[in-house]
Scaffold this motif. Structure first.
Motif, short mmCIF file in Angstrom:
data_model
loop_
_atom_site.label_atom_id
_atom_site.label_comp_id
_atom_site.label_asym_id
_atom_site.label_seq_id
_atom_site.Cartn_x
_atom_site.Cartn_y
_atom_site.Cartn_z
N CYS A 29 0.75 -1.15 0.05
CA CYS A 29 -0.08 -0.03 0.09
C CYS A 29 0.65 1.23 0.05
N ALA A 30 2.06 1.13 -0.32
CA ALA A 30 3.03 2.37 -0.50
C ALA A 30 2.46 3.43 -1.28
N GLY A 31 2.44 4.83 -0.97
CA GLY A 31 2.05 5.62 -1.73
C GLY A 31 0.45 5.99 -1.66
N GLN A 32 -0.35 5.07 -0.97
CA GLN A 32 -1.64 5.20 -1.04
C GLN A 32 -2.37 5.36 0.38
N ALA A 81 2.36 4.77 8.58
CA ALA A 81 2.43 6.22 8.23
C ALA A 81 3.66 6.56 7.55
N ALA A 82 4.77 5.84 8.06
CA ALA A 82 6.09 5.98 7.40
C ALA A 82 5.80 5.83 5.96
N GLN A 83 4.96 4.96 5.53
CA GLN A 83 5.25 4.58 3.93
C GLN A 83 3.81 5.20 3.07
N VAL A 84 2.86 5.82 3.68
CA VAL A 84 1.69 5.93 3.34
C VAL A 84 1.58 7.54 3.32
N PRO A 85 0.74 8.31 2.51
CA PRO A 85 0.45 9.93 2.74
C PRO A 85 -0.49 10.09 3.68
N LYS A 86 -1.53 8.96 4.11
CA LYS A 86 -2.51 9.24 5.08
C LYS A 86 -3.03 7.97 5.63
N ASN A 101 0.34 12.67 9.44
CA ASN A 101 -0.45 12.06 8.31
C ASN A 101 -1.29 10.95 9.05
N ILE A 102 -1.49 11.00 10.29
CA ILE A 102 -2.43 10.19 10.89
C ILE A 102 -3.80 10.86 11.64
N GLU A 103 -4.82 10.80 10.99
CA GLU A 103 -6.17 11.43 11.31
C GLU A 103 -6.83 10.44 12.37
N VAL A 104 -7.12 10.95 13.34
CA VAL A 104 -7.98 10.07 14.34
C VAL A 104 -9.47 10.33 14.32
N LEU A 105 -10.31 9.35 14.08
CA LEU A 105 -11.47 9.56 13.99
C LEU A 105 -12.37 8.79 15.01
N LEU A 106 -12.87 9.53 16.02
CA LEU A 106 -13.47 8.67 17.14
C LEU A 106 -15.09 8.49 16.93
N GLN A 107 -15.54 7.56 17.65
CA GLN A 107 -17.02 7.39 17.69
C GLN A 107 -17.36 7.31 16.20
N THR A 108 -16.37 6.51 15.64
CA THR A 108 -16.79 6.10 14.04
C THR A 108 -16.74 4.74 13.73
N GLN A 109 -17.43 4.29 12.88
CA GLN A 109 -17.49 2.80 12.38
C GLN A 109 -17.65 2.63 10.61
N VAL A 110 -17.03 1.69 10.30
CA VAL A 110 -17.13 1.36 8.81
C VAL A 110 -18.72 1.02 8.56
N VAL A 111 -19.49 1.53 7.76
CA VAL A 111 -20.59 0.87 7.18
C VAL A 111 -20.79 0.31 6.01
N PRO A 118 -11.90 7.01 -1.34
CA PRO A 118 -11.38 6.00 -2.35
C PRO A 118 -10.19 5.51 -1.85
N ILE A 119 -10.46 4.33 -0.88
CA ILE A 119 -9.45 3.49 -0.18
C ILE A 119 -9.36 2.14 -0.48
N ARG A 120 -8.20 1.56 -0.98
CA ARG A 120 -8.20 0.13 -1.49
C ARG A 120 -7.44 -1.04 -0.41
N HIS A 121 -7.17 -0.21 0.79
CA HIS A 121 -6.62 -1.06 2.03
C HIS A 121 -7.12 -0.73 3.20
N LEU A 122 -7.95 -1.56 3.60
CA LEU A 122 -8.52 -1.46 5.17
C LEU A 122 -7.86 -2.34 6.07
N PHE A 123 -7.24 -1.89 7.07
CA PHE A 123 -6.63 -2.61 8.42
C PHE A 123 -7.51 -2.88 9.43
N LEU A 124 -7.80 -4.16 9.99
CA LEU A 124 -8.88 -4.58 10.90
C LEU A 124 -7.97 -4.89 12.17
N PHE A 125 -7.89 -4.32 13.25
CA PHE A 125 -7.40 -4.50 14.77
C PHE A 125 -8.51 -4.20 15.80
#
Length: 569
Positions: A381-384, A403-408, A435-445, A471-478
């Motif tokens: 996902c480098a650059g995405q 964050a060290a490898q992606v724009p956001k 380049n890390i944006e924290v979005l609280l009280q948020t869930q993927v729908v 437009p996001i091509r990579h989603l990480f779930l933890f």
């Protein structure tokens, strides 16, 4: 002395740590090793080791020369080193009795001391100073093979294909060298697809060092082709069988094997567990600059083998039942039909990753949906722009790593703050990473895409209910994990309502802290109800359980002896 023949692909390791990678033993050190092996003679041109075959062991060169070469199934062989008198041949494959990853050929008549693989742990323990140098060299040689990307199987398929990533991830997690080739970009890969008449729907294919071609194999099929798993002797009774090769299981293996117990470790996929997927662990004692989970777990894995613990990975345990043996014990049934017998059992099977409740999630798993952030995923996902769901330490580590490898990185959390579930040092680091944006009280729908390729995410923020589409091509779930205890169904091992294994006073008064409801069965690490979900805690429980097992085995022998004496009265 060993001499490098060529250094292009392995230059970073050879040039920086050459003396440690290829040390020379002096005559006195060689004499101390003679009791572990026997002399062998080989003629000029004769092969001592062949890629894909199990090596007879470790060779100490007494006279002559041996050329070590990496063999590629694509035909691009590369010389690594020339061993002379005082040098020794081998790498981690010899320690575990797995097939060799290199070729070894005598360039002159050779006399060598051959130490069988089963005796290598004896060398490492009994000859501490020499053993330390040998162990370091074995590890560094594997690092060199991993960096070179020439040895091992070749995976041919689209770079972002889910099954390509699945197989590459499996090999990476097991520390096994491999190559990946995309037929859309590499002419040799296209030639292979045409040569074997492979349809696009059959990709990826895997070319194994033994010449076999697999078409989109399972991980178990690939492991079998590479010789990563060996048959288990159904007649042998181990002192301890450990199910799970995460921090807890590997710690139990190290302490058990080092204290003379016969130990077998089983895991259905790879060593390391969830800890092995951590990008960087910075709060583990003794690593002030941090250590990747994979590096930490690889050291533990090698350490357990050093003391003689046997590894059966990947081998999946599907049931537990008592045996009819006079000396008691347990029998584990494996998914391949094999069985394992042991006097005691340690449940260290950890947990399985939780999944989002989205109808089409499985469509994108492996290609756009990820459950760990390793170098493989970061490169992909480098650059995405990427999104990550979670609010624990694993999520924080992954966000900083990516964050060290992606724009956001969009970090989505259901709660109203990160402080309640994440270590303060990670919260501060995330806040300081622009380049890390924290979005609280948020869930993927919703997740959207075509042809198995993720293209768009939609998430909703509370309390406003506002939806965002990106437009996001990579989603990480933890988002946590559920206990991996389905294989205990019908075993009589008591579980709590959430499926975690009950131990100690939670079972009954008088039970030891790590004892389950079954005598001789113990539980440690994340799978245990009430455990502290930290690597250090898991390692501590792995050490502690061995002391409990020693006491249990001693008591069992005492009771058996008393019964025997009674029978003779």
């Amino acid at each position: 002395m060993a001499a490098p023949l060529r250094r292009p692909t392995m230059a970073s390791v050879i040039e920086s740590r050459y003396d440690q990678m290829f040390p020379r033993l002096d005559p006195a050190e060689i004499d101390r090793l003679r009791r572990f092996g026997s002399a062998r003679a080989y003629g000029a041109g004769e092969r001592l080791v062949t890629t894909g075959d199990v090596s007879p062991g470790m060779f100490v060169i007494l006279t002559g020369e041996v050329a070590i070469t990496q063999h590629s199934v694509l035909g691009h062989d590369e010389a690594i080193v020339l061993h002379g008198p005082g040098s020794f041949m081998g790498e981690l494959a010899q320690l575990s009795g797995r097939p060799s990853l290199v070729d070894a050929r005598a360039t002159r008549p050779v006399e060598a001391l051959l130490i069988p693989s089963r005796r290598i742990p004896d060398v490492l323990v009994a000859e501490a100073e020499v053993g330390e140098r040998i162990m370091r060299a074995l590890i560094l040689r594997r690092v060199g093979l991993l960096e070179s990307g020439l040895s091992g199987p070749v995976i041919v398929g689209p770079a972002e294909g889910g099954d390509v990533l699945r197989l590459a991830g499996f090999l990476a997690r097991n520390g096994h060298p491999h190559q990946r080739l995309d037929p859309d970009e590499d002419p040799s890969a296209r030639a292979l697809v045409e040569r074997f008449h492979v349809a696009a729907s059959e990709l990826p294919i895997v070319l194994c060092p033994n010449g076999r071609v697999l078409r989109n194999p399972s991980e178990v099929e690939l492991a079998g082709c590479l010789g990563l798993v060996q048959p288990i002797d159904p007649r042998k009774v181990y002192d301890v069988a450990i199910v799970g090769a995460g921090p807890a299981g590997l710690a139990a293996a190290v302490y058990g094997a080092s204290e003379g117990l016969s130990v077998l470790v089983l895991d259905c996929r790879a060593f390391g567990g969830q800890a092995g997927a951590s990008a960087r662990i910075e709060n583990y004692l003794g690593f002030p600059t941090g250590v990747s989970g994979m590096a930490l777990m690889a050291r533990a894995f090698n350490q357990a083998q050093k003391f003689g613990a046997e590894m059966a990975i990947p081998d999946e345990v599907v049931r537990l039942q008592p045996t009819a043996d006079v000396d008691g014990g347990f029998e584990l049934g494996l998914s391949n039909g094999e069985r394992v017998r042991a006097r005691t059992l340690v449940i260290a099977s950890g947990a399985r990753y939780r999944r989002l409740d989205l109808e089409n999630l499985a469509t994108f798993e492996g290609s756009g949906i990820h459950y760990w952030a390793s170098p493989l995923e970061r490169k992909l996902c480098a650059g995405q722009e990427v999104a990550l769901v979670g609010a624990g330490n694993s999520a924080g580590q992954a966000a900083v790593y990516l964050a060290a490898q992606v724009p956001k990185v969009s970090l989505l959390a259901r709660g109203s703050s990160l402080q309640a579930s994440m270590s303060r040092y990670l919260v501060d680091r995330i806040a300081a990473t622009a380049n890390i944006e924290v979005l609280l009280q948020t869930q993927v729908v919703a997740i959207e895409g075509q042809g198995g390729v993720l293209e768009t995410l939609r998430w909703r923020q509370a309390p406003s209910g506002e939806e965002t589409r990106r437009p996001i091509r990579h989603l990480f779930l933890f988002i946590g994990a559920d206990p991996n205890t389905s294989w205990l169904s019908g075993s009589g091992v008591a579980l709590d309502p959430r499926g975690f294994v009950r131990t100690g006073a939670d079972v009954s008064k008088g039970r030891q802290e790590l004892e389950t409801s079954r005598d001789g069965v113990f539980a440690i690490g994340d799978v245990r109800a009430g455990s502290t979900k930290r690597v250090a805690a898991a390692v501590g429980e792995g050490a502690k359980v061995i002391a409990t097992i020693h006491a249990f085995l001693a008591d069992t022998r005492e009771r058996a002896g008393a019964a025997g004496d009674h029978g003779r009265i």
